[in-house]
Design a protein around this motif. Structure first.
Motif, PDB file in Angstrom:
ATOM      1  N   LEU A   1      49.922 -19.914 -17.685  1.00 30.34           N
ATOM      2  CA  LEU A   1      50.509 -20.766 -16.653  1.00 30.34           C
ATOM      3  C   LEU A   1      49.500 -21.743 -16.059  1.00 30.34           C
ATOM      4  O   LEU A   1      49.860 -22.834 -15.649  1.00 30.34           O
ATOM      5  N   MET A   2      48.225 -21.353 -16.058  1.00 28.86           N
ATOM      6  CA  MET A   2      47.202 -22.188 -15.432  1.00 28.86           C
ATOM      7  C   MET A   2      46.254 -22.821 -16.450  1.00 28.86           C
ATOM      8  O   MET A   2      45.209 -23.340 -16.084  1.00 28.86           O
ATOM      9  N   GLU A   3      46.658 -22.820 -17.702  1.00 28.89           N
ATOM     10  CA  GLU A   3      45.801 -23.263 -18.805  1.00 28.89           C
ATOM     11  C   GLU A   3      45.162 -24.629 -18.574  1.00 28.89           C
ATOM     12  O   GLU A   3      43.970 -24.820 -18.790  1.00 28.89           O
ATOM     13  N   ASP A   4      45.911 -25.587 -18.176  1.00 28.25           N
ATOM     14  CA  ASP A   4      45.391 -26.939 -17.986  1.00 28.25           C
ATOM     15  C   ASP A   4      45.403 -27.310 -16.506  1.00 28.25           C
ATOM     16  O   ASP A   4      45.682 -28.461 -16.136  1.00 28.25           O
ATOM     17  N   CYS A   5      45.069 -26.342 -15.693  1.00 32.69           N
ATOM     18  CA  CYS A   5      45.135 -26.498 -14.238  1.00 32.69           C
ATOM     19  C   CYS A   5      44.288 -27.668 -13.744  1.00 32.69           C
ATOM     20  O   CYS A   5      43.137 -27.835 -14.146  1.00 32.69           O
ATOM     21  N   CYS A   6      44.875 -28.429 -12.909  1.00 28.84           N
ATOM     22  CA  CYS A   6      44.178 -29.433 -12.108  1.00 28.84           C
ATOM     23  C   CYS A   6      43.513 -30.528 -12.931  1.00 28.84           C
ATOM     24  O   CYS A   6      42.521 -31.118 -12.493  1.00 28.84           O
ATOM     25  N   GLY A   7      44.004 -30.789 -14.109  1.00 28.83           N
ATOM     26  CA  GLY A   7      43.499 -31.905 -14.911  1.00 28.83           C
ATOM     27  C   GLY A   7      42.007 -31.871 -15.152  1.00 28.83           C
ATOM     28  O   GLY A   7      41.361 -32.905 -15.176  1.00 28.83           O
ATOM     29  N   GLY A   8      41.456 -30.686 -15.333  1.00 25.85           N
ATOM     30  CA  GLY A   8      40.037 -30.581 -15.615  1.00 25.85           C
ATOM     31  C   GLY A   8      39.145 -30.580 -14.391  1.00 25.85           C
ATOM     32  O   GLY A   8      37.928 -30.617 -14.510  1.00 25.85           O
ATOM     33  N   ASN A   9      39.738 -30.531 -13.205  1.00 21.12           N
ATOM     34  CA  ASN A   9      38.962 -30.492 -11.967  1.00 21.12           C
ATOM     35  C   ASN A   9      39.065 -29.071 -11.385  1.00 21.12           C
ATOM     36  O   ASN A   9      39.954 -28.791 -10.580  1.00 21.12           O
ATOM     37  N   PRO A  10      38.154 -28.173 -11.765  1.00 15.96           N
ATOM     38  CA  PRO A  10      38.273 -26.768 -11.368  1.00 15.96           C
ATOM     39  C   PRO A  10      38.225 -26.541  -9.865  1.00 15.96           C
ATOM     40  O   PRO A  10      38.736 -25.536  -9.379  1.00 15.96           O
ATOM     41  N   ASP A  11      37.648 -27.442  -9.107  1.00 20.45           N
ATOM     42  CA  ASP A  11      37.606 -27.270  -7.650  1.00 20.45           C
ATOM     43  C   ASP A  11      39.007 -27.245  -7.041  1.00 20.45           C
ATOM     44  O   ASP A  11      39.231 -26.580  -6.029  1.00 20.45           O
ATOM     45  N   LEU A  12      39.952 -27.959  -7.660  1.00 15.45           N
ATOM     46  CA  LEU A  12      41.321 -27.962  -7.159  1.00 15.45           C
ATOM     47  C   LEU A  12      42.013 -26.625  -7.404  1.00 15.45           C
ATOM     48  O   LEU A  12      42.924 -26.252  -6.675  1.00 15.45           O
ATOM     49  N   CYS A  13      41.592 -25.883  -8.430  1.00 13.86           N
ATOM     50  CA  CYS A  13      42.196 -24.590  -8.767  1.00 13.86           C
ATOM     51  C   CYS A  13      41.612 -23.445  -7.957  1.00 13.86           C
ATOM     52  O   CYS A  13      42.221 -22.379  -7.860  1.00 13.86           O
ATOM     53  N   LYS A  14      40.442 -23.626  -7.393  1.00 12.57           N
ATOM     54  CA  LYS A  14      39.755 -22.538  -6.707  1.00 12.57           C
ATOM     55  C   LYS A  14      40.610 -21.867  -5.629  1.00 12.57           C
ATOM     56  O   LYS A  14      40.652 -20.622  -5.585  1.00 12.57           O
ATOM     57  N   PRO A  15      41.326 -22.582  -4.782  1.00 11.86           N
ATOM     58  CA  PRO A  15      42.144 -21.884  -3.769  1.00 11.86           C
ATOM     59  C   PRO A  15      43.212 -20.971  -4.390  1.00 11.86           C
ATOM     60  O   PRO A  15      43.456 -19.889  -3.878  1.00 11.86           O
ATOM     61  N   VAL A  16      43.795 -21.409  -5.477  1.00 13.37           N
ATOM     62  CA  VAL A  16      44.799 -20.581  -6.159  1.00 13.37           C
ATOM     63  C   VAL A  16      44.149 -19.327  -6.729  1.00 13.37           C
ATOM     64  O   VAL A  16      44.647 -18.217  -6.563  1.00 13.37           O
ATOM     65  N   LEU A  17      43.032 -19.504  -7.413  1.00  9.45           N
ATOM     66  CA  LEU A  17      42.327 -18.369  -8.005  1.00  9.45           C
ATOM     67  C   LEU A  17      41.837 -17.404  -6.939  1.00  9.45           C
ATOM     68  O   LEU A  17      41.903 -16.185  -7.121  1.00  9.45           O
TER      69      LEU A  17
END
Length: 110
Positions: free
Chosen positions: A87-103
């Motif tokens: 579900l999160m494979e291509d999360c945030c268009g390659g910007n991992p900082d945007l995914c950090k709150p979800v993780l």
């Protein structure tokens, strides 16, 4: 995990009793629960529970072990990780900082 497997897993969780079972088994962790205990805890008839456990098992979200005459069920954390990864494979268009709150939100605090 491929799209078909993800759809099976999401379909399995898209039913109230199965979602309750999965969440209960996640809370139980490594201890798991016997099928009869799950039925009793959730107030669901055993034959109905067996059908729901079979759906979750086929979807790769629960696993079972036979203990004599009892079958103990466990959340399949590897299956859950695979679904979340898909579900999160291509999360945030390659910007991992945007995914950090979800993780951070889904990370176990135990």
């Amino acid at each position: 995990m491929d799209k078909s497997q993800a759809i099976d897993a999401l379909h399995a969780l898209a039913q109230e009793t199965r979602l309750d079972v999965f969440r209960l088994l996640v809370r139980q962790g490594e201890a798991g629960m016997a099928a009869g205990e799950i039925s009793e805890f959730l107030g669901v008839k055993q034959n109905t529970m067996s059908a729901n456990l079979a759906v979750l098992s086929r979807a790769g979200l629960v696993r079972s072990e036979r203990e004599g005459r009892v079958i103990r069920y466990f959340a399949d954390f590897e299956g859950m990780r695979n679904l979340l990864a898909f579900l999160m494979e291509d999360c945030c268009g390659g910007n991992p900082d945007l995914c950090k709150p979800v993780l951070d939100e889904i990370a176990c605090a135990c």
